[in-house]
Design a protein around this motif. Structure first.
Motif, PDB file in Angstrom:
ATOM      1  N   GLN A  69       0.848  -1.148  -0.091  1.00 27.88           N
ATOM      2  CA  GLN A  69      -0.108  -0.129   0.001  1.00 27.88           C
ATOM      3  C   GLN A  69       0.866   1.370  -0.149  1.00 27.88           C
ATOM      4  O   GLN A  69       0.653   2.185  -0.534  1.00 27.88           O
ATOM      5  N   LEU A  70       2.030   1.207   0.898  1.00 29.46           N
ATOM      6  CA  LEU A  70       3.050   2.530   0.690  1.00 29.46           C
ATOM      7  C   LEU A  70       3.546   2.466  -0.423  1.00 29.46           C
ATOM      8  O   LEU A  70       3.469   3.939  -1.095  1.00 29.46           O
ATOM      9  N   ALA A  71       3.889   1.599  -1.248  1.00 26.79           N
ATOM     10  CA  ALA A  71       4.611   1.796  -2.473  1.00 26.79           C
ATOM     11  C   ALA A  71       3.586   2.247  -3.317  1.00 26.79           C
ATOM     12  O   ALA A  71       4.001   2.999  -4.280  1.00 26.79           O
ATOM     13  N   ALA A  72       2.396   1.750  -3.446  1.00 21.29           N
ATOM     14  CA  ALA A  72       1.426   2.344  -4.500  1.00 21.29           C
ATOM     15  C   ALA A  72       1.020   3.852  -4.198  1.00 21.29           C
ATOM     16  O   ALA A  72       1.192   4.513  -4.846  1.00 21.29           O
ATOM     17  N   LEU A  73       0.966   4.335  -3.123  1.00 21.75           N
ATOM     18  CA  LEU A  73       1.063   5.330  -2.357  1.00 21.75           C
ATOM     19  C   LEU A  73       1.998   6.449  -3.169  1.00 21.75           C
ATOM     20  O   LEU A  73       1.871   7.422  -3.618  1.00 21.75           O
ATOM     21  N   GLY A  74       3.350   5.697  -2.701  1.00 21.65           N
ATOM     22  CA  GLY A  74       4.384   6.481  -3.611  1.00 21.65           C
ATOM     23  C   GLY A  74       4.487   6.672  -4.841  1.00 21.65           C
ATOM     24  O   GLY A  74       4.657   7.889  -5.364  1.00 21.65           O
ATOM     25  N   ARG A  75       3.993   5.751  -5.608  1.00 22.68           N
ATOM     26  CA  ARG A  75       3.880   5.960  -7.113  1.00 22.68           C
ATOM     27  C   ARG A  75       2.640   6.458  -7.684  1.00 22.68           C
ATOM     28  O   ARG A  75       3.076   7.528  -8.426  1.00 22.68           O
ATOM     29  N   GLU A  76       1.744   6.488  -6.976  1.00 18.82           N
ATOM     30  CA  GLU A  76       0.530   7.492  -7.378  1.00 18.82           C
ATOM     31  C   GLU A  76       0.587   8.935  -7.049  1.00 18.82           C
ATOM     32  O   GLU A  76       0.250   9.675  -7.814  1.00 18.82           O
ATOM     33  N   VAL A  77       1.252   9.135  -5.827  1.00 17.76           N
ATOM     34  CA  VAL A  77       1.555  10.552  -5.639  1.00 17.76           C
ATOM     35  C   VAL A  77       2.628  11.183  -6.571  1.00 17.76           C
ATOM     36  O   VAL A  77       2.576  12.393  -7.180  1.00 17.76           O
ATOM     37  N   THR A  78       3.768  10.381  -6.996  1.00 15.93           N
ATOM     38  CA  THR A  78       4.724  11.068  -7.906  1.00 15.93           C
ATOM     39  C   THR A  78       3.996  11.144  -9.159  1.00 15.93           C
ATOM     40  O   THR A  78       4.304  12.207  -9.941  1.00 15.93           O
ATOM     41  N   GLU A  79       2.979  10.008  -9.692  1.00 18.73           N
ATOM     42  CA  GLU A  79       2.409  10.515 -11.124  1.00 18.73           C
ATOM     43  C   GLU A  79       1.762  11.657 -11.048  1.00 18.73           C
ATOM     44  O   GLU A  79       1.401  12.392 -11.678  1.00 18.73           O
TER      45      GLU A  79
END
Length: 67
Positions: free
Chosen positions: A16-26
C-alpha cells in the motif's frame, strides 16, 4: 524538485505504501509537469498512541469504540 510529505497512522502494508508513493509521484508529474525522477515523496507513520484528535489519542478513541 518537488517534495511531498505524507503523515499516516501506522498500519499500512508495504504494498500500500509503495502504491501511494507511485501514485503521488504520478500526480505531481501530471499536475506540475515535473519529471518523475525529480519528485520526492516522504511517508511518515505515527503510532495511534502518538496521534491525537480532540485531545485524545487515536489508541484511546479506538479502545472506546469511537474510531
Amino acid at each position: 524538485m518537488p517534495l511531498v510529505q505524507i503523515t499516516l497512522l501506522a498500519g499500512r502494508t508495504p504494498e500500500q505504501l509503495a502504491a501511494l508513493g507511485r501514485e503521488v509521484t504520478e500526480a505531481v508529474q501530471r499536475s506540475l509537469g515535473a519529471p518523475a525522477e525529480s519528485v520526492r515523496v516522504v511517508v511518515r507513520e505515527s503510532e495511534p498512541d502518538l496521534w491525537f484528535v480532540g485531545g485524545e489519542s487515536v489508541a484511546e478513541l479506538r479502545a472506546a469504540g469511537k474510531r
